[in-house]
Write a protein that holds these residues in place. Structure first.
Motif, PDB file in Angstrom:
ATOM      1  N   MET A 184      49.893  45.167  42.312  1.00  0.00           N
ATOM      2  CA  MET A 184      50.009  43.717  42.461  1.00  0.00           C
ATOM      3  C   MET A 184      48.622  43.078  42.482  1.00  0.00           C
ATOM      4  SD  MET A 184      51.288  43.239  46.406  1.00  0.00           S
ATOM      5  CE  MET A 184      50.297  43.775  47.819  1.00  0.00           C
ATOM      6  N   ALA A 185      48.528  41.914  41.848  1.00  0.00           N
ATOM      7  CA  ALA A 185      47.246  41.227  41.717  1.00  0.00           C
ATOM      8  C   ALA A 185      46.818  40.526  43.002  1.00  0.00           C
ATOM      9  CB  ALA A 185      47.326  40.206  40.584  1.00  0.00           C
ATOM     10  N   LYS A 186      47.734  40.358  43.928  1.00  0.00           N
ATOM     11  CA  LYS A 186      47.476  39.651  45.180  1.00  0.00           C
ATOM     12  C   LYS A 186      47.465  40.644  46.332  1.00  0.00           C
ATOM     13  CE  LYS A 186      49.382  35.863  47.981  1.00  0.00           C
ATOM     14  NZ  LYS A 186      50.518  34.918  48.125  1.00  0.00           N
ATOM     15  N   ASP A 188      42.781  35.716  50.629  1.00  0.00           N
ATOM     16  CA  ASP A 188      42.407  36.572  49.499  1.00  0.00           C
ATOM     17  C   ASP A 188      41.760  35.696  48.428  1.00  0.00           C
ATOM     18  OD1 ASP A 188      42.216  38.355  47.421  1.00  0.00           O
ATOM     19  OD2 ASP A 188      44.358  38.819  47.302  1.00  0.00           O
ATOM     20  N   THR A 189      40.452  35.523  48.521  1.00  0.00           N
ATOM     21  CA  THR A 189      39.772  34.603  47.610  1.00  0.00           C
ATOM     22  C   THR A 189      39.720  35.137  46.179  1.00  0.00           C
ATOM     23  OG1 THR A 189      37.618  35.503  48.261  1.00  0.00           O
ATOM     24  CG2 THR A 189      38.395  33.564  49.445  1.00  0.00           C
ATOM     25  N   LYS A 248      44.392  33.259  40.083  1.00  0.00           N
ATOM     26  CA  LYS A 248      45.275  32.111  39.902  1.00  0.00           C
ATOM     27  C   LYS A 248      44.593  31.033  39.046  1.00  0.00           C
ATOM     28  CE  LYS A 248      48.631  30.777  41.549  1.00  0.00           C
ATOM     29  NZ  LYS A 248      49.985  30.647  40.922  1.00  0.00           N
ATOM     30  N   GLY A 249      43.299  30.854  39.250  1.00  0.00           N
ATOM     31  CA  GLY A 249      42.563  29.895  38.442  1.00  0.00           C
ATOM     32  C   GLY A 249      42.550  30.293  36.972  1.00  0.00           C
TER      33      GLY A 249
END
Length: 268
Positions: free
Chosen positions: A228-230, A239-240, A246-247
């Protein structure tokens, strides 16, 4: 023991200790900016979530840029880093097969493992089998060979802008701080903290490591669902690096983003 490795790390740490004699606020600010750029973008987003786990996909040109930023972190070439991390996940805490097994003690998992050049960890002909997708790419092979050389033009550019203070803070202080922040994930995150999931290892979530590593300190979450990416799942698990992903997704540059499964999303 490889005394060449010991000497290299000792030398970089030694030069970093000159920092008080070359202090300036601009040099410190630049070191912090580089810590974020090479750490969050290069290592956390690039080497880790993009290359090691393929948690999302970006255009090839952007992947190469991000990987180059990762190589500038001075943590090895992409094949070495990805292969070692995949071994860590495949054999977590196994005393022989996990390169930085926490079962061998804090200092082994933190940095001592780099002083003993085991072929399966440091011989490219051996470790490349764990990252064949990275090893067969010609540009990544170039970064594998020349990642240390990249520090030379960086140092020249820093000297041209701010003299020796920028070189010491931008190369040496930044490298030492980023090394230890990254290594804490291997050491501290397998010893202290809380667990959201009963994963088959001792991985833990540790808030202060998460702050130092741009979200990577939510390590139990990551070990439970590596792709998972998060990494941060609960509302307070900041989680910066996920914000960056997300950007990129909002800009249409990140696709196939692997989201947390249902049993992980309930935490939020």
């Amino acid at each position: 023991m490889s005394w060449a490795s010991v000497g290299f790390f000792a030398a970089v740490h030694g030069v970093a200790l000159l920092a008080p004699w070359f202090f300036s606020w601009s040099a410190l600010g630049m070191a912090i900016a580089f810590h974020w750029l090479f750490g969050s973008v290069g290592i956390c987003l690039g080497y880790h979530r993009l290359l090691s786990h393929r948690s999302f996909k970006v255009p090839q040109w952007l992947e190469y840029i991000i990987a180059t930023i990762g190589a500038l972190a001075m943590q090895g070439g992409p094949t070495f880093w990805v292969a070692g991390h995949r071994q860590h996940h495949a054999f977590t805490e196994h005393t022989e097969k996990d390169p930085y097994s926490s079962a061998r003690g804090f200092w082994w998992s933190h940095m001592q493992w780099m002083f003993y050049l085991k072929p399966e960890v440091f011989d490219r002909r051996v470790y490349a089998q764990y990252a064949p997708d990275i090893a067969r790419d010609r540009y990544y092979a170039f970064l594998d060979r020349y990642f240390l050389v990249l520090q030379v033009p960086l140092a020249f550019a820093l000297y041209a802008v701010g003299g020796w203070s920028f070189v010491i803070y931008g190369v040496f202080v930044r490298a030492v701080l980023l090394w230890h922040c990254t290594w804490l994930i291997n050491s501290a995150n397998h010893l202290w903290g809380y667990r959201n999931f009963e994963s088959d290892d001792n991985s833990r979530n540790l808030w202060w490591v998460a702050l130092l590593t741009y979200g990577e300190g939510w390590h139990n979450n990551h070990h439970a669902f590596p792709k998972m990416a998060k990494s941060g799942l609960r509302p307070w698990e900041i989680d910066t690096t996920w914000w960056l992903i997300k950007g990129l997704q909002s800009a249409g540059l990140a696709t196939k983003v692997v989201m947390p499964p249902v049993k992980a999303r309930v935490l939020s």
